[in-house]
Design a protein around this motif. Structure first.
Motif, short mmCIF file in Angstrom:
data_model
loop_
_atom_site.label_atom_id
_atom_site.label_comp_id
_atom_site.label_asym_id
_atom_site.label_seq_id
_atom_site.Cartn_x
_atom_site.Cartn_y
_atom_site.Cartn_z
N UNK A 39 0.74 -1.11 0.08
CA UNK A 39 0.04 0.01 -0.04
C UNK A 39 0.71 1.23 0.05
N UNK A 40 1.83 1.31 0.62
CA UNK A 40 2.83 2.53 0.71
C UNK A 40 3.19 2.87 -0.62
N UNK A 41 3.80 1.69 -1.54
CA UNK A 41 4.26 2.05 -2.90
C UNK A 41 3.00 2.50 -3.82
N UNK A 42 1.92 2.02 -3.34
CA UNK A 42 0.63 2.47 -4.30
C UNK A 42 0.23 3.86 -3.98
N UNK A 43 0.42 4.16 -2.62
CA UNK A 43 0.42 5.71 -2.23
C UNK A 43 1.42 6.64 -2.80
N UNK A 44 2.70 6.10 -2.80
CA UNK A 44 3.58 6.91 -3.58
C UNK A 44 3.51 7.29 -4.91
N UNK A 45 3.07 5.96 -5.66
CA UNK A 45 2.59 6.28 -7.02
C UNK A 45 1.55 7.25 -7.04
#
Length: 121
Positions: A39-45
């Motif tokens: 989810x952290x990578x999804x939020x960063x994107x």
């Protein structure tokens, strides 16, 4: 024997996260559409897309559009008459609008023999 959909490794796909470049296994019903490892990578994107969208609001792909010559503003209707307001006495401009004769003279529909007025003709 066919694979069991209840198996945790059912439909497992090896992928690489486009944000952190970590390899991960996507499994389950979202295995084909999952892009990010967490989810952290999804939020960063999503944050990167928002920054890109707000910093370049009119950027598009392809050649830049040709500059259009400035067009003349639409002509305003000409005043047909000027009268005094009956309440305050100030000037009121009356503008004549073009319309069809049917719209200029609306008629009430005729009632049918049963007393019901039709909604359309």
């Amino acid at each position: 024997m066919s694979p069991d959909p209840r198996d945790p490794n059912y439909n497992a796909t090896r992928k690489t996260c486009p944000i952190c470049w970590e390899a991960f296994t996507a499994n389950g019903r979202q295995a084909k559409t999952r892009l990010y490892c967490s989810r952290e990578c999804k939020r960063t994107a999503a944050a990167r897309r928002e920054v890109e969208r707000t910093s370049h609001p009119h950027t598009s792909f392809g050649p830049p559009p040709a500059a259009a010559p400035p067009s003349a503003p639409a002509p305003l209707p000409q005043p047909a008459a000027q009268r005094d307001c009956p309440h305050c006495g100030g000037p009121v401009t009356i503008v004549a609008l073009l319309t069809t004769p049917e719209a200029a003279r609306p008629q009430m529909p005729l009632a049918a023999p049963d007393g019901v007025i039709p909604l359309h003709r």
